[in-house]
Design a protein around this motif. Structure first.
Motif, PDB file in Angstrom:
ATOM      1  N   LYS A 170      -1.538   7.889 -19.057  1.00 57.02           N
ATOM      2  CA  LYS A 170      -2.709   8.768 -18.965  1.00 57.02           C
ATOM      3  C   LYS A 170      -2.531   9.808 -17.861  1.00 57.02           C
ATOM      4  CE  LYS A 170      -6.166   5.528 -20.792  1.00 57.02           C
ATOM      5  NZ  LYS A 170      -7.392   4.733 -20.485  1.00 57.02           N
ATOM      6  N   LEU A 171      -1.962   9.380 -16.724  1.00 53.19           N
ATOM      7  CA  LEU A 171      -1.704  10.321 -15.628  1.00 53.19           C
ATOM      8  C   LEU A 171      -0.673  11.367 -16.031  1.00 53.19           C
ATOM      9  CD1 LEU A 171      -1.614   8.358 -12.243  1.00 53.19           C
ATOM     10  CD2 LEU A 171      -3.242  10.091 -12.986  1.00 53.19           C
ATOM     11  N   ASN A 172       0.372  10.931 -16.716  1.00 54.44           N
ATOM     12  CA  ASN A 172       1.407  11.861 -17.172  1.00 54.44           C
ATOM     13  C   ASN A 172       0.818  12.903 -18.125  1.00 54.44           C
ATOM     14  OD1 ASN A 172       3.559  10.706 -15.746  1.00 54.44           O
ATOM     15  ND2 ASN A 172       3.879   9.156 -17.306  1.00 54.44           N
ATOM     16  N   GLN A 173      -0.027  12.438 -19.029  1.00 57.86           N
ATOM     17  CA  GLN A 173      -0.663  13.353 -19.975  1.00 57.86           C
ATOM     18  C   GLN A 173      -1.583  14.332 -19.255  1.00 57.86           C
ATOM     19  OE1 GLN A 173      -0.050  13.659 -23.152  1.00 57.86           O
ATOM     20  NE2 GLN A 173       1.255  11.876 -23.476  1.00 57.86           N
ATOM     21  N   LYS A 181      -8.852  25.097  -4.218  1.00 59.44           N
ATOM     22  CA  LYS A 181      -9.529  26.200  -3.551  1.00 59.44           C
ATOM     23  C   LYS A 181     -10.661  25.722  -2.654  1.00 59.44           C
ATOM     24  CE  LYS A 181      -8.431  29.744  -6.972  1.00 59.44           C
ATOM     25  NZ  LYS A 181      -8.967  30.738  -7.952  1.00 59.44           N
ATOM     26  N   ASN A 182     -11.256  24.578  -3.006  1.00 58.80           N
ATOM     27  CA  ASN A 182     -12.354  24.038  -2.188  1.00 58.80           C
ATOM     28  C   ASN A 182     -11.859  23.177  -1.037  1.00 58.80           C
ATOM     29  OD1 ASN A 182     -11.473  21.729  -3.469  1.00 58.80           O
ATOM     30  ND2 ASN A 182     -13.377  21.357  -4.596  1.00 58.80           N
ATOM     31  N   GLY A 183     -10.522  23.087  -0.885  1.00 60.07           N
ATOM     32  CA  GLY A 183      -9.935  22.335   0.213  1.00 60.07           C
ATOM     33  C   GLY A 183      -9.680  20.870  -0.083  1.00 60.07           C
ATOM     34  N   GLN A 184     -10.144  20.415  -1.247  1.00 58.00           N
ATOM     35  CA  GLN A 184      -9.966  19.011  -1.615  1.00 58.00           C
ATOM     36  C   GLN A 184      -8.544  18.748  -2.119  1.00 58.00           C
ATOM     37  OE1 GLN A 184     -12.389  16.517  -1.230  1.00 58.00           O
ATOM     38  NE2 GLN A 184     -13.361  18.182  -0.092  1.00 58.00           N
ATOM     39  N   LEU A 185      -8.025  17.561  -1.794  1.00 61.81           N
ATOM     40  CA  LEU A 185      -6.698  17.179  -2.271  1.00 61.81           C
ATOM     41  C   LEU A 185      -6.751  16.775  -3.733  1.00 61.81           C
ATOM     42  CD1 LEU A 185      -5.134  15.023   0.600  1.00 61.81           C
ATOM     43  CD2 LEU A 185      -4.125  17.078  -0.416  1.00 61.81           C
ATOM     44  N   ALA A 186      -5.715  17.166  -4.469  1.00 62.65           N
ATOM     45  CA  ALA A 186      -5.603  16.786  -5.875  1.00 62.65           C
ATOM     46  C   ALA A 186      -4.123  16.651  -6.196  1.00 62.65           C
ATOM     47  CB  ALA A 186      -6.262  17.841  -6.768  1.00 62.65           C
ATOM     48  N   GLY A 187      -3.839  16.068  -7.349  1.00 63.61           N
ATOM     49  CA  GLY A 187      -2.443  15.981  -7.770  1.00 63.61           C
ATOM     50  C   GLY A 187      -2.090  14.646  -8.385  1.00 63.61           C
ATOM     51  N   TYR A 188      -0.950  14.615  -9.029  1.00 61.88           N
ATOM     52  CA  TYR A 188      -0.451  13.412  -9.690  1.00 61.88           C
ATOM     53  C   TYR A 188      -0.315  12.265  -8.693  1.00 61.88           C
ATOM     54  CZ  TYR A 188       2.704  10.460 -12.474  1.00 61.88           C
ATOM     55  OH  TYR A 188       3.278   9.417 -13.165  1.00 61.88           O
ATOM     56  N   ASP A 189       0.367  12.518  -7.571  1.00 58.03           N
ATOM     57  CA  ASP A 189       0.584  11.462  -6.585  1.00 58.03           C
ATOM     58  C   ASP A 189      -0.707  11.038  -5.889  1.00 58.03           C
ATOM     59  OD1 ASP A 189       3.263  10.951  -6.972  1.00 58.03           O
ATOM     60  OD2 ASP A 189       3.929  12.458  -5.530  1.00 58.03           O
ATOM     61  N   VAL A 215       2.449  21.356  -5.539  1.00 61.62           N
ATOM     62  CA  VAL A 215       1.849  21.174  -6.864  1.00 61.62           C
ATOM     63  C   VAL A 215       2.915  20.665  -7.842  1.00 61.62           C
ATOM     64  CG1 VAL A 215       0.138  22.973  -6.488  1.00 61.62           C
ATOM     65  CG2 VAL A 215       2.320  23.583  -7.532  1.00 61.62           C
ATOM     66  N   PRO A 216       2.534  19.840  -8.809  1.00 57.30           N
ATOM     67  CA  PRO A 216       1.215  19.258  -9.015  1.00 57.30           C
ATOM     68  C   PRO A 216       1.104  17.851  -8.416  1.00 57.30           C
ATOM     69  CG  PRO A 216       2.544  18.810 -10.933  1.00 57.30           C
ATOM     70  CD  PRO A 216       3.440  19.544  -9.941  1.00 57.30           C
ATOM     71  N   MET A 217       2.009  17.512  -7.467  1.00 53.84           N
ATOM     72  CA  MET A 217       2.063  16.149  -6.936  1.00 53.84           C
ATOM     73  C   MET A 217       0.978  15.878  -5.899  1.00 53.84           C
ATOM     74  SD  MET A 217       4.443  15.416  -8.928  1.00 53.84           S
ATOM     75  CE  MET A 217       4.762  13.710  -8.537  1.00 53.84           C
ATOM     76  N   GLY A 218       0.786  16.821  -4.969  1.00 53.61           N
ATOM     77  CA  GLY A 218      -0.250  16.697  -3.954  1.00 53.61           C
ATOM     78  C   GLY A 218      -0.509  18.062  -3.343  1.00 53.61           C
ATOM     79  N   PHE A 219      -1.704  18.616  -3.539  1.00 57.95           N
ATOM     80  CA  PHE A 219      -1.975  19.983  -3.069  1.00 57.95           C
ATOM     81  C   PHE A 219      -3.467  20.175  -2.824  1.00 57.95           C
ATOM     82  CE2 PHE A 219      -2.350  19.863  -7.632  1.00 57.95           C
ATOM     83  CZ  PHE A 219      -3.421  20.692  -7.936  1.00 57.95           C
ATOM     84  N   ILE A 222      14.140  24.836  -6.471  1.00 58.96           N
ATOM     85  CA  ILE A 222      12.847  24.164  -6.417  1.00 58.96           C
ATOM     86  C   ILE A 222      12.789  23.027  -7.428  1.00 58.96           C
ATOM     87  CG2 ILE A 222      11.882  25.824  -8.067  1.00 58.96           C
ATOM     88  CD1 ILE A 222       9.224  25.659  -6.595  1.00 58.96           C
ATOM     89  N   ASP A 223      11.921  22.058  -7.180  1.00 59.18           N
ATOM     90  CA  ASP A 223      11.716  20.955  -8.105  1.00 59.18           C
ATOM     91  C   ASP A 223      11.145  21.466  -9.420  1.00 59.18           C
ATOM     92  OD1 ASP A 223      11.718  18.237  -6.186  1.00 59.18           O
ATOM     93  OD2 ASP A 223      11.072  20.068  -5.171  1.00 59.18           O
ATOM     94  N   SER A 224      11.659  20.947 -10.522  1.00 55.37           N
ATOM     95  CA  SER A 224      11.186  21.384 -11.837  1.00 55.37           C
ATOM     96  C   SER A 224       9.704  21.074 -12.039  1.00 55.37           C
ATOM     97  CB  SER A 224      12.019  20.734 -12.947  1.00 55.37           C
ATOM     98  OG  SER A 224      11.924  19.323 -12.902  1.00 55.37           O
ATOM     99  N   VAL A 225       9.226  19.919 -11.526  1.00 54.27           N
ATOM    100  CA  VAL A 225       7.817  19.571 -11.720  1.00 54.27           C
ATOM    101  C   VAL A 225       6.903  20.577 -11.016  1.00 54.27           C
ATOM    102  CG1 VAL A 225       8.226  17.097 -12.060  1.00 54.27           C
ATOM    103  CG2 VAL A 225       7.818  17.962  -9.757  1.00 54.27           C
ATOM    104  N   TYR A 226       7.340  21.055  -9.859  1.00 56.20           N
ATOM    105  CA  TYR A 226       6.576  22.066  -9.124  1.00 56.20           C
ATOM    106  C   TYR A 226       6.633  23.394  -9.870  1.00 56.20           C
ATOM    107  CZ  TYR A 226       4.859  24.807  -5.095  1.00 56.20           C
ATOM    108  OH  TYR A 226       4.133  25.628  -4.271  1.00 56.20           O
ATOM    109  N   ALA A 227       7.845  23.854 -10.159  1.00 55.47           N
ATOM    110  CA  ALA A 227       8.034  25.166 -10.769  1.00 55.47           C
ATOM    111  C   ALA A 227       7.301  25.294 -12.102  1.00 55.47           C
ATOM    112  CB  ALA A 227       9.525  25.438 -10.964  1.00 55.47           C
TER     113      ALA A 227
END
Length: 286
Positions: free
Chosen positions: A259-262, A59-67, A52-56, A199-204
Motif C-alpha cells: 500500500k505504501l509503495n502504491q 509547504k506547511n512545514g509538516q514532514l511527509a514521505g515514504y520513510d 523527496v519522496p522518502m522524507g521531506f 542522484i537517486d532514481s527514487v528522488y529524481a
C-alpha cells in the motif's frame, strides 16, 4: 621549555580525544539500548528533510514521505512514538554513534564502507544512481558530460558510486560540485551552473514528475550498481534490529508495504522478505 610544554599539552589533548572517540565507538558497537528506548517511549530518527519522496517538508512545514509513513507504522506496532531529527547528512554516522539519533532512516543505502560502522536492517526498497540533465544540454550518454560541471550531494551513496566507478562517469566532467541538498543542486542545474546531477532514481523520478516543466529534463542510467535501501542503527542495538526486521516482514505479509509503495510510487517495489518471514514464523511458534 615553553615550546616543549606546549607540545606535551597538545599530545595530552590529542590522546584524550582519541580515547574518547574509541570509547564512543566501543559503546555504540557493544551496548544494546532497547531498554532505554522502550523506557522513554520514543525512538529518534535522523534524516535529511529535503529528500523527496522518502522524507521531506511540505509547504506547511509538516514532514511527509515514504520513510516517514513507514517509520511511524513500524513503531506504532512496537508501541513507540517517533521523533524525527533533521541532521547534516554528511555527519549521519557520527550522529548515530554519538547517540544523538537512534536510527538513520531516509533513503539510506547499504554499502560495504557503511557496514563497517553501521548495522543495517533488512532491505525494504531498491534504488539506483542516475544522471539528470536538462534536455537542451544534449546529455545522451556519459561521454557527453566531457568538460562540463556535475553536481553531487555530500556524503551520499551517489557521491560514493561516482568516485568508486570512475570509468563510468567521473572521467568526463571537468569539475564536480558538492551540495548539502539535492534541492540546491537542482537550482544550479536549472540555472545551468552545472550541466548534470548524480542522484537517486527514487528522488529524481518523483521530483521531476511533480514539476511543471518535467518534459525539459532527461534521466540517464550510467551503469552504477543497483542499491538497497535499509535502516541504519548502531551495531550494539541487536534487539531493535530484530524487532524492526520482524515488523517489516509482518507489513510485507499483510500488504501494508505494498500500500505504501502504491501511494508513493504508483507501483509495487516490494522486495523479498522470505528469510525474515521464516524467523517471524519461528518466533510466533515459541
Amino acid at each position: 621549555m615553553k615550546y616543549v610544554w606546549k607540545i606535551l599539552a597538545l599530545l595530552i589533548i590529542l590522546t584524550s580525544s582519541l580515547a574518547g572517540c574509541e570509547n564512543v565507538s566501543k559503546r555504540a558497537n557493544q551496548t544494546d539500548t532497547w531498554n532505554k528506548i522502550e523506557k522513554r517511549g520514543t525512538v529518534v530518527v535522523g534524516l535529511d528533510d529535503s529528500f523527496v519522496p522518502m522524507g521531506f517538508r511540505q509547504k506547511n512545514g509538516q514532514l511527509a514521505g515514504y520513510d516517514i509513513d513507514l517509520a511511524r507504522e513500524v513503531f506504532k506496532r512496537l508501541g513507540l512514538k517517533v521523533s524525527f531529527q533533521t541532521i547534516d547528512w554528511s555527519m549521519k554516522e557520527t550522529e548515530l554513534r554519538n547517540g544523538t539519533i537512534d536510527l538513520i532512516w531516509n533513503g539510506y543505502t547499504k554499502t560495504k564502507a557503511r557496514e563497517k560502522t553501521v548495522a543495517f536492517s533488512h532491505t525494504y526498497l531498491k534504488n539506483e544512481q542516475i544522471l539528470v540533465s536538462k534536455k537542451k544540454n544534449q546529455i545522451l550518454r556519459p561521454a557527453d558530460m566531457k568538460n562540463k560541471l556535475i553536481g553531487l550531494q555530500s556524503g551520499s551513496s551517489g557521491y560514493t558510486a561516482y568516485n568508486e566507478y570512475p570509468s563510468m562517469l567521473k572521467q568526463y566532467p571537468k569539475q564536480a560540485i558538492q551540495y548539502d541538498t539535492f534541492t540546491n543542486a537542482f537550482l544550479d542545474l536549472n540555472a545551468n551552473r552545472i550541466q548534470g546531477l548524480v542522484i537517486d532514481s527514487v528522488y529524481a523520478n518523483y521530483y521531476i514528475a511533480h514539476l511543471k516543466d518535467s518534459a525539459s529534463y532527461r534521466t540517464l542510467k550510467v551503469g552504477f550498481p543497483n542499491e538497497d535501501f535499509a535502516i541504519g542503527m548502531r551495531k550494539g542495538d541487536k534487539i531493535l534490529r530484530q524487532k524492526i526486521n520482524l515488523t517489516l516482514a509482518q507489513m510485507a505479509q499483510d500488504g501494508s508495504l505494498n500500500k505504501l509503495n502504491q501511494k508513493w510510487f504508483g507501483e509495487n517495489n516490494q522486495i523479498s522478505f522470505k528469510d525474515v518471514k521464516i524467523k517471524l514464523i519461528r518466533s510466533n511458534l515459541k
